[in-house]
Write a protein that holds these residues in place. Structure first.
Motif, short mmCIF file in Angstrom:
data_model
loop_
_atom_site.label_atom_id
_atom_site.label_comp_id
_atom_site.label_asym_id
_atom_site.label_seq_id
_atom_site.Cartn_x
_atom_site.Cartn_y
_atom_site.Cartn_z
N VAL A 1 48.65 27.24 48.26
CA VAL A 1 50.06 27.63 48.38
C VAL A 1 50.13 29.12 48.64
O VAL A 1 49.74 29.91 47.77
CB VAL A 1 50.85 27.34 47.07
N ASP A 2 50.60 29.49 49.80
CA ASP A 2 50.75 30.92 50.15
C ASP A 2 49.52 31.75 49.82
O ASP A 2 49.61 32.80 49.19
CB ASP A 2 51.96 31.54 49.42
N GLY A 3 48.37 31.22 50.14
CA GLY A 3 47.14 31.97 49.90
C GLY A 3 46.59 31.84 48.50
O GLY A 3 45.54 32.40 48.19
N ALA A 4 47.31 31.13 47.63
CA ALA A 4 46.78 30.93 46.29
C ALA A 4 46.30 29.48 46.15
O ALA A 4 46.69 28.62 46.94
CB ALA A 4 47.86 31.21 45.26
N THR A 5 45.47 29.24 45.15
CA THR A 5 44.99 27.88 44.94
C THR A 5 45.72 27.27 43.77
O THR A 5 45.73 27.84 42.67
CB THR A 5 43.48 27.87 44.63
N LEU A 6 46.34 26.11 44.02
CA LEU A 6 47.06 25.42 42.95
C LEU A 6 46.29 24.16 42.60
O LEU A 6 46.05 23.32 43.45
CB LEU A 6 48.47 25.06 43.43
N SER A 7 45.89 24.09 41.34
CA SER A 7 45.24 22.85 40.92
C SER A 7 45.98 22.30 39.70
O SER A 7 46.43 23.05 38.84
CB SER A 7 43.77 23.09 40.61
N GLU B 1 44.78 16.33 35.08
CA GLU B 1 45.28 14.99 34.72
C GLU B 1 46.38 15.07 33.65
O GLU B 1 47.32 14.30 33.66
CB GLU B 1 44.14 14.14 34.15
N ASN B 2 46.23 16.01 32.73
CA ASN B 2 47.18 16.07 31.62
C ASN B 2 48.46 16.80 32.00
O ASN B 2 49.32 17.05 31.15
CB ASN B 2 46.54 16.71 30.40
N GLY B 3 48.60 17.22 33.27
CA GLY B 3 49.84 17.85 33.71
C GLY B 3 49.78 19.36 33.70
O GLY B 3 50.72 20.02 34.12
N GLY B 4 48.67 19.93 33.21
CA GLY B 4 48.56 21.38 33.21
C GLY B 4 48.28 21.87 34.64
O GLY B 4 47.53 21.26 35.40
N TYR B 5 48.92 22.96 35.03
CA TYR B 5 48.64 23.49 36.37
C TYR B 5 47.99 24.87 36.24
O TYR B 5 48.11 25.54 35.21
CB TYR B 5 49.91 23.57 37.22
N ARG B 6 47.29 25.26 37.30
CA ARG B 6 46.66 26.57 37.31
C ARG B 6 46.77 27.08 38.74
O ARG B 6 46.29 26.47 39.68
CB ARG B 6 45.20 26.43 36.89
N LEU B 7 47.47 28.21 38.86
CA LEU B 7 47.67 28.81 40.17
C LEU B 7 46.86 30.10 40.17
O LEU B 7 47.10 30.99 39.36
CB LEU B 7 49.17 29.10 40.36
N ARG C 1 57.92 26.56 43.35
CA ARG C 1 58.39 25.25 42.89
C ARG C 1 57.27 24.22 43.06
O ARG C 1 56.67 24.14 44.12
CB ARG C 1 59.61 24.80 43.70
N ILE C 2 57.02 23.49 42.01
CA ILE C 2 56.09 22.37 42.12
C ILE C 2 56.87 21.10 41.84
O ILE C 2 57.54 20.98 40.81
CB ILE C 2 54.93 22.48 41.10
N PHE C 3 56.82 20.18 42.78
CA PHE C 3 57.55 18.92 42.61
C PHE C 3 56.69 17.95 41.84
O PHE C 3 55.48 17.87 42.06
CB PHE C 3 57.94 18.35 43.97
N VAL C 4 57.34 17.25 40.91
CA VAL C 4 56.57 16.33 40.07
C VAL C 4 57.22 14.96 40.00
O VAL C 4 58.44 14.84 40.04
CB VAL C 4 56.41 16.86 38.63
N VAL C 5 56.38 13.95 39.95
CA VAL C 5 56.85 12.60 39.66
C VAL C 5 56.28 12.24 38.30
O VAL C 5 55.07 12.14 38.13
CB VAL C 5 56.35 11.60 40.73
N THR C 6 57.17 12.11 37.31
CA THR C 6 56.68 11.85 35.95
C THR C 6 57.06 10.45 35.51
O THR C 6 57.99 9.85 36.04
CB THR C 6 57.29 12.83 34.94
N GLU C 7 56.32 9.97 34.56
CA GLU C 7 56.65 8.67 33.97
C GLU C 7 56.92 8.86 32.50
O GLU C 7 56.10 9.44 31.78
CB GLU C 7 55.46 7.72 34.15
#
Lengths: 331, 376
Positions: free
Chosen positions: B111-117, B120-126, B139-145
């Motif tokens: 994303v814009d030169g950064a790495t977004l990962s 599984e547990n929903g944690g993100y790291r940019l 903005r990160i779009f999510v589909v949650t249950e």
């Protein structure tokens, strides 16, 4: 807590008062005319002409004050003006005939009378016939019968949730609109959809009354003598023929009783309309119209009473029919 | 013969299925209300109650932290956080609103030169090699249950805050005396009508039958005026008296029919033994009539508990005096869209009648039959 004590107190006073009246008055009667001694025979005779009235007294008083007097009084009030200060003859009735809300109520009541007893009896008959022939029939019966215990207001909430409306395309939370949308239709605001909204109100009462019809018709179906059915089976009648040509004609009397009982309920239907539409969108009925005139800003007792008398006149044929039936039976 | 047997079983199947359908149709409305009363507010307005049993998928977006939130990790600049709230699981995520479910948990993207990962547990790291400079996060779009979730919070809230607790007591106060008193009065009258000889007996019985169908509406105006004139006004005493009067015809009719069917010999022999009428009534008739008394008690209880009209007319309309049907009616007007409150209040008000109904159904059915089926 105070309230609770008041209630308990009333029960005790009420119950105690009743017991005191019945016990005390009988005791007094027995001491005035003792059923022994020289005049025993004469005393017993005298006492037994008075005693029935002691037993009946409170009931006659209540029936008189709370049912008979109001009918007579309503008739009189309906001939007076709104604040009951001046005699105006049949003016209230001539006003009624010309009033558009009254006409609407009469037409709606007519359709209620046509549809609700018919559907309730029909579903009741189907439910009775089906549940009588299966193993889990009694559980099924209780579940269909259950709405009987629910208040009309509660039923109003229950069905309002079913008719709930959301914008087309949105997630519907009302069951009916969800089904309509799933089938590709547009969701509707059912309770404002004239003239069909009347029908959606009627369904609520049909839902409540079907259990009642089912219970009574099921008892009647079981009371049919086995021989008539066996004879029909031997003659090669089909299930449908047995049901419609043998069973239904034999319980016609009971069907009539169920029908008239539901008819009376329908005439008095108030709560459902009151809480779901309050007579708006062309759903006014007589009972609610009467309430309107009774409780608007300045109550018009004349017009309210006139509407009540119209209701009374409508149940009169059923009343006479019932009385004749009972008298025939007692003979 | 085989054909006959086959036909029979297919008919049984058809009957079973038809009955099941009918039962479901009649139960679903109430079930919907019950389920709704246990759902939380957001869920009720988001989805139909029938979907509450399965996990619900929701689409939304989460903003990452902005430049102020970044931390330095070696020579990387990092933004970390979680995309899901407690209790939810992440089904998919994405970086564009056109395809919010483009990536699965565990994937990463640029994303814009950064790495977004996203784990599984929903944690993100940019992470990025140059410092982040945006003030507002990506903005990160999510589909949650969300798993099915139910709560009893509505009940505690409604009982304390919406006046339902108070109304429950009021309803009790109205109902119990209005059930007990007519039974007593009616029992004596029914005994007189069934077993005593006096002129006018047939006429009185006919009158009771006639009064059975008098519409309540006819009584309202005259009685309201009467209560006001004799100083009773609006209050509990008035409503107890009114319900007693309105319940009496059915009570007398039911009990008379039942008592008239009791064996004549028992009563005659008691009379011969010198028992007074009062003793016969108390020691023989009352105990024998228990089923009919119970039937009427249930009818009257249900009728008074569920009544709205008599309560609105004969009891005041202030918060302190409203019965449950009255409160419910008010809520329907003022909080029409708050289904969690409406459903819960409605369910509290119908719970007691339902309990009585299921516990005493036998007597209710018996009473119905005695009142409606001739000779039954």
């Amino acid at each position: 807590m105070e309230l609770f004590l008041l209630a308990v107190g009333t029960i005790i006073i009420g119950v105690f008062g009743c017991v005191l009246w019945f016990w005390g008055s009988n005791f007094v009667l027995d001491s005035i005319y003792p059923p022994r001694g020289p005049n025993a025979g004469e005393n017993i005779r005298r006492a037994s002409t008075i005693r029935p009235w002691l037993f009946l007294g409170p009931a006659i008083l209540f029936l008189g004050v709370y049912l008979v007097y109001p009918v007579v009084n309503s008739l009189w009030l309906s001939l007076l003006n709104g604040s009951s200060t001046r005699f105006i003859g049949v003016d209230n009735y001539t006003w009624l005939v010309g009033d558009s809300k009254f006409q609407e109520s009469m037409i709606n009541n007519f359709f209620w009378l046509l549809i609700v007893p018919a559907l309730s009896t029909l579903f009741g008959l189907i439910a009775a016939q089906l549940t009588d022939r299966i193993r889990w029939g009694n559980i099924g019966k209780s579940l269909i019968f259950m709405p009987m215990a629910i208040s009309f207001v509660g039923a109003g909430v229950i069905w309002k949730l079913i008719y709930e409306y959301r914008e087309p395309g949105a997630e519907q939370i009302g069951l009916l609109n969800a089904i309509v949308q799933a089938l590709g239709g547009d969701p509707q605001t059912w309770l404002t959809l004239q003239p069909w909204n009347n029908f959606f109100l009627m369904i609520v009462l049909v839902w409540i009354q079907t259990g009642f019809a089912m219970v009574i018709l099921s008892a009647a179906l079981r009371g049919i003598p086995e021989e008539t059915i066996e004879a029909a089976v031997l003659d090669g009648a089909s299930h449908w023929q047995i049901f419609f040509k043998i069973k239904v004609p034999q319980i016609m009397g009971t069907i009539a009783v169920v029908w008239t009982t539901i008819t009376i309920t329908v005439l008095k239907v108030f709560d459902i309309v009151f809480v779901m539409t309050n007579g708006q969108w062309g759903t006014q009925v007589l009972a609610n119209l009467m309430y309107d005139w009774m409780f608007r800003g300045t109550p018009d007792y004349g017009r309210g009473s006139a509407i009540a008398i119209v209701l009374m006149v409508l149940v009169l044929p059923i009343m006479i029919w019932n009385i004749r039936n009972v008298r025939k039976e007692m003979r | 013969m085989e054909g006959m047997a086959g036909q029979k079983s297919s008919l049984t199947w058809a009957v079973n299925i038809a009955a099941l359908l009918l039962v479901i149709l009649w139960t679903i409305p109430t079930a919907g209300l019950l389920v709704s009363s246990f759902r939380d507010r957001d869920q009720i307005s988001a989805t139909g109650w029938w979907k509450s049993m399965v996990a619900q998928e929701q689409t939304g977006f989460v903003r990452t932290g902005g430049a102020d939130d970044q931390v330095q990790d070696g020579d990387l600049y990092v933004l970390e956080g979680s995309l899901v709230e407690e209790g939810q699981t992440l089904a998919a995520w994405g970086t564009s609103s056109r395809d919010p479910g483009a990536f699965a948990p565990g994937d990463s993207t640029e994303v814009d030169g950064a790495t977004l990962s996203v784990a599984e547990n929903g944690g993100y790291r940019l992470e990025s090699t140059v410092p982040f400079e945006m003030r507002r996060g990506e903005r990160i779009f999510v589909v949650t249950e969300s798993p099915p979730s139910f709560t009893t919070e509505n009940y505690s809230r409604v009982l304390n805050a919406e006046g339902i607790g108070r109304a429950f007591m009021n309803t009790m106060t109205v109902t119990i005396p209005a059930t007990v008193i007519p039974i007593l009065i009616a029992a004596f009258a029914a005994y007189a009508l069934a077993w005593m000889e006096f002129p006018g007996r047939a006429l009185l019985t006919a009158a009771v039958v006639g009064l059975l169908v008098v519409p309540l509406q006819v009584s309202l105006i005259p009685l309201l005026r009467l209560h006001n004139e004799i100083g009773l006004g609006k209050g509990y005493v008035g409503i107890w008296l009114a319900h007693t009067g309105f319940g009496l015809p059915l009570a007398v009719y039911l009990l008379r029919n039942y008592m008239a069917g009791l064996p004549r010999e028992v009563i005659e022999s008691a009379r011969v033994d010198g028992a007074t009428e009062f003793q016969i009534f108390r020691k023989i008739i009352l105990p024998l009539s228990f089923p009919a008394l119970a039937s009427f008690a249930i009818f009257q209880f249900l009728w008074v508990w569920n009544d709205l009209l008599v309560a609105t007319v004969f009891l005041g309309n202030t918060r302190e005096q409203l019965v449950m049907t009255g409160v419910l009616r008010e809520l329907m007007g003022s909080r029409g869209g708050d289904w969690e409150i409406l459903a819960t209040s409605a369910f509290i008000s119908i719970a007691v009648p339902l309990l009585v109904f299921f516990a005493m159904q036998k007597y209710l059915v018996r009473g119905l039959l005695a009142g409606s089926v001739k000779g039954g």
